[in-house]
Scaffold this active site. Structure first.
Site, PDB file in Angstrom:
ATOM      1  N   ASN A 147       0.863  -1.183   0.000  1.00 24.63           N
ATOM      2  CA  ASN A 147       0.000   0.000   0.000  1.00 24.63           C
ATOM      3  C   ASN A 147       0.897   1.229   0.000  1.00 24.63           C
ATOM      4  O   ASN A 147       1.504   1.549   1.015  1.00 24.63           O
ATOM      5  CB  ASN A 147      -0.893  -0.026   1.250  1.00 24.63           C
ATOM      6  CG  ASN A 147      -1.750   1.220   1.393  1.00 24.63           C
ATOM      7  OD1 ASN A 147      -1.790   2.059   0.487  1.00 24.63           O
ATOM      8  ND2 ASN A 147      -2.427   1.343   2.523  1.00 24.63           N
ATOM      9  N   TRP A 148       0.966   1.872  -1.155  1.00 22.10           N
ATOM     10  CA  TRP A 148       1.880   3.026  -1.273  1.00 22.10           C
ATOM     11  C   TRP A 148       1.288   4.288  -0.620  1.00 22.10           C
ATOM     12  O   TRP A 148       1.958   5.292  -0.511  1.00 22.10           O
ATOM     13  CB  TRP A 148       2.196   3.289  -2.752  1.00 22.10           C
ATOM     14  CG  TRP A 148       3.300   2.414  -3.284  1.00 22.10           C
ATOM     15  CD1 TRP A 148       3.633   1.157  -2.851  1.00 22.10           C
ATOM     16  CD2 TRP A 148       4.224   2.727  -4.341  1.00 22.10           C
ATOM     17  NE1 TRP A 148       4.699   0.676  -3.575  1.00 22.10           N
ATOM     18  CE2 TRP A 148       5.083   1.622  -4.505  1.00 22.10           C
ATOM     19  CE3 TRP A 148       4.407   3.831  -5.174  1.00 22.10           C
ATOM     20  CZ2 TRP A 148       6.109   1.591  -5.454  1.00 22.10           C
ATOM     21  CZ3 TRP A 148       5.423   3.803  -6.131  1.00 22.10           C
ATOM     22  CH2 TRP A 148       6.269   2.695  -6.271  1.00 22.10           C
ATOM     23  N   LYS A 149       0.009   4.233  -0.229  1.00 17.73           N
ATOM     24  CA  LYS A 149      -0.658   5.393   0.388  1.00 17.73           C
ATOM     25  C   LYS A 149      -0.453   6.636  -0.499  1.00 17.73           C
ATOM     26  O   LYS A 149      -0.435   6.486  -1.717  1.00 17.73           O
ATOM     27  CB  LYS A 149      -0.160   5.587   1.824  1.00 17.73           C
ATOM     28  CG  LYS A 149      -0.292   4.290   2.636  1.00 17.73           C
ATOM     29  CD  LYS A 149      -0.056   4.470   4.112  1.00 17.73           C
ATOM     30  CE  LYS A 149      -0.205   3.126   4.830  1.00 17.73           C
ATOM     31  NZ  LYS A 149      -0.081   3.232   6.267  1.00 17.73           N
ATOM     32  N   HIS A 152      -9.449   1.162   5.051  1.00 19.18           N
ATOM     33  CA  HIS A 152      -8.186   1.327   5.771  1.00 19.18           C
ATOM     34  C   HIS A 152      -8.417   2.257   6.965  1.00 19.18           C
ATOM     35  O   HIS A 152      -9.220   3.190   6.881  1.00 19.18           O
ATOM     36  CB  HIS A 152      -7.132   1.916   4.829  1.00 19.18           C
ATOM     37  CG  HIS A 152      -5.747   1.867   5.406  1.00 19.18           C
ATOM     38  ND1 HIS A 152      -5.324   2.759   6.353  1.00 19.18           N
ATOM     39  CD2 HIS A 152      -4.732   1.013   5.196  1.00 19.18           C
ATOM     40  CE1 HIS A 152      -4.066   2.453   6.689  1.00 19.18           C
ATOM     41  NE2 HIS A 152      -3.689   1.403   6.005  1.00 19.18           N
ATOM     42  N   GLU A 194      -6.803   4.629   8.047  1.00 22.70           N
ATOM     43  CA  GLU A 194      -6.572   6.047   7.752  1.00 22.70           C
ATOM     44  C   GLU A 194      -7.806   6.677   7.112  1.00 22.70           C
ATOM     45  O   GLU A 194      -8.089   7.860   7.330  1.00 22.70           O
ATOM     46  CB  GLU A 194      -5.321   6.192   6.869  1.00 22.70           C
ATOM     47  CG  GLU A 194      -4.058   5.928   7.689  1.00 22.70           C
ATOM     48  CD  GLU A 194      -2.881   5.378   6.915  1.00 22.70           C
ATOM     49  OE1 GLU A 194      -2.883   5.420   5.676  1.00 22.70           O
ATOM     50  OE2 GLU A 194      -1.940   4.885   7.571  1.00 22.70           O
ATOM     51  N   GLU A 232      -5.086  -4.899  10.648  1.00 25.36           N
ATOM     52  CA  GLU A 232      -4.061  -3.876  10.844  1.00 25.36           C
ATOM     53  C   GLU A 232      -4.347  -3.115  12.140  1.00 25.36           C
ATOM     54  O   GLU A 232      -5.167  -2.182  12.137  1.00 25.36           O
ATOM     55  CB  GLU A 232      -4.062  -2.888   9.674  1.00 25.36           C
ATOM     56  CG  GLU A 232      -3.793  -3.511   8.323  1.00 25.36           C
ATOM     57  CD  GLU A 232      -3.287  -2.477   7.319  1.00 25.36           C
ATOM     58  OE1 GLU A 232      -2.206  -2.689   6.778  1.00 25.36           O
ATOM     59  OE2 GLU A 232      -3.970  -1.461   7.115  1.00 25.36           O
ATOM     60  N   GLY A 254       2.829   2.313  10.778  1.00 23.92           N
ATOM     61  CA  GLY A 254       3.806   3.384  10.622  1.00 23.92           C
ATOM     62  C   GLY A 254       4.549   3.748  11.886  1.00 23.92           C
ATOM     63  O   GLY A 254       5.204   4.790  11.945  1.00 23.92           O
ATOM     64  N   SER A 302       3.685  -2.146  10.330  1.00 30.43           N
ATOM     65  CA  SER A 302       5.133  -2.206  10.568  1.00 30.43           C
ATOM     66  C   SER A 302       5.749  -3.546  10.172  1.00 30.43           C
ATOM     67  O   SER A 302       6.672  -4.018  10.835  1.00 30.43           O
ATOM     68  CB  SER A 302       5.449  -1.848  12.021  1.00 30.43           C
ATOM     69  OG  SER A 302       5.070  -0.503  12.299  1.00 30.43           O
ATOM     70  N   GLY A 360       2.952  -1.105   4.257  1.00 29.82           N
ATOM     71  CA  GLY A 360       2.992   0.306   3.904  1.00 29.82           C
ATOM     72  C   GLY A 360       4.408   0.734   3.540  1.00 29.82           C
ATOM     73  O   GLY A 360       4.897   0.465   2.442  1.00 29.82           O
ATOM     74  N   GLY A 361       5.083   1.367   4.483  1.00 29.75           N
ATOM     75  CA  GLY A 361       6.394   1.970   4.226  1.00 29.75           C
ATOM     76  C   GLY A 361       7.393   1.051   3.530  1.00 29.75           C
ATOM     77  O   GLY A 361       8.093   1.476   2.597  1.00 29.75           O
TER      78      GLY A 361
HETATM   79  P1  13P Z   1       3.225   0.385   7.617  1.00 26.38           P
HETATM   80  O1  13P Z   1       3.719  -0.922   7.000  1.00 26.38           O
HETATM   81  O2  13P Z   1       3.936   1.585   7.083  1.00 26.38           O
HETATM   82  O3  13P Z   1       3.161   0.299   9.094  1.00 26.38           O
HETATM   83  O4  13P Z   1       1.709   0.573   7.095  1.00 26.38           O
HETATM   84  C1  13P Z   1       0.822  -0.482   7.201  1.00 26.38           C
HETATM   85  C2  13P Z   1      -0.409  -0.137   6.470  1.00 26.38           C
HETATM   86  O5  13P Z   1      -1.155   0.734   6.863  1.00 26.38           O
HETATM   87  C3  13P Z   1      -0.683  -0.871   5.206  1.00 26.38           C
HETATM   88  O6  13P Z   1      -1.972  -0.621   4.752  1.00 26.38           O
END
Ligand code: 13P
Length: 242
Positions: free
Chosen positions: A9-11, A93, A95, A163, A169, A202, A223-224
């Site tokens: 997920n590149w957000k 998600h 977020e 999640e 993050g 994470s 994510g990251g």
């Molecule tokens: P991180 O891997 O950056 O913690 O993000 C997880 C996430 O929200 C994937 O959708």
């Protein structure tokens, strides 16, 4: 057996200059056993579809509207994602639940829109730190599952991602026991036991293998660490080895 999937997920990250990360990933992992999915910002779906053509990498969106088209400035519809080359879409998600006030009922309506055009919905669930500290994690996550899954959800059209909000993050991950507890409870509650269950929060090259060794973890939503081919590639390799 549920399908194994490494999903990135590149957000709200990624410009055309970052397309080289996708090219590098395809060169380094031309033939993964697990599914590999990247969900870039919508602006990169079309160029990524050109690059990924003929490779094993699948593409997805990060959200969609409940409708197919219409007067909804700034929104993107499921048919548009499919038209741009997406096969999946992340929905609910945390977020979006937090920043845009999305309820589980809305997530279910979005999943219906995704299913109408053949997109696989990746429905995200997870407790906040306050909810975990209050001992309500399973109630929260199972309640979100019940309310976010549309009728007709099956292993063919739906994937679940657990999640924990406090692990996203932050570099903090739950203990393996905590992940196993939630994933075991989710597996028992799924309408289709073959549905893939991803863990997210994470996930890094350094902790992926131990998470993937858990019985009811079928992959990760990353994510990251999905932004760089080297890191995401290491996570793909760990899933292939699991
Ligand atoms: P991180 O891997 O950056 O913690 O993000 C997880 C996430 O929200 C994937 O959708």
């Amino acid at each position: 057996m549920p399908c194994k999937l490494a999903a990135g997920n590149w957000k709200m990250n990624g410009l055309r200059a970052d397309l080289d990360e996708l090219r590098a990933l395809i060169v380094a992992h031309p033939n993964p056993d697990c599914g590999v999915l990247i969900c870039p910002p919508a602006t990169l779906l079309s160029p990524m579809a050109d690059i990924a053509a003929g490779s094993r990498v699948l593409l997805g969106g990060q959200d969609c509207h409940t409708g197919d088209s219409g007067a909804h400035t700034g929104d993107i519809s499921a048919p548009m994602l499919a038209d741009a080359g997406a096969r999946h879409v992340i929905l609910g998600h945390s977020e979006r639940r937090a920043d845009h006030g999305e309820s589980s009922g809305l997530v279910a309506a979005k999943a219906r829109a995704a299913h109408r055009v053949g997109l696989t919905a990746i429905i995200c669930l997870g407790e906040t730190e306050v909810e975990r500290d209050a001992g309500t994690t399973l109630d929260v996550v199972l309640g979100q599952l019940r309310q976010s899954l549309p009728e007709g959800a099956s292993a063919v059209n739906t994937i679940i991602a657990y999640e924990p909000v406090w692990a996203i993050g932050t570099g903090r991950t739950p203990t393996l026991e905590q992940i196993a507890e939630v994933h075991d409870a989710l597996r028992a509650a799924l309408p289709d036991a073959e549905m893939s269950l991803l863990y997210g929060g994470s996930v890094k090259p350094g902790n992926a293998a131990e998470i993937f060794a858990l019985a009811n973890v079928d992959g990760a939503l990353v994510g990251g660490a999905s932004l760089k081919a080297a890191d995401f590639g290491a996570i793909i390799a760990a899933l292939d080895a699991a």
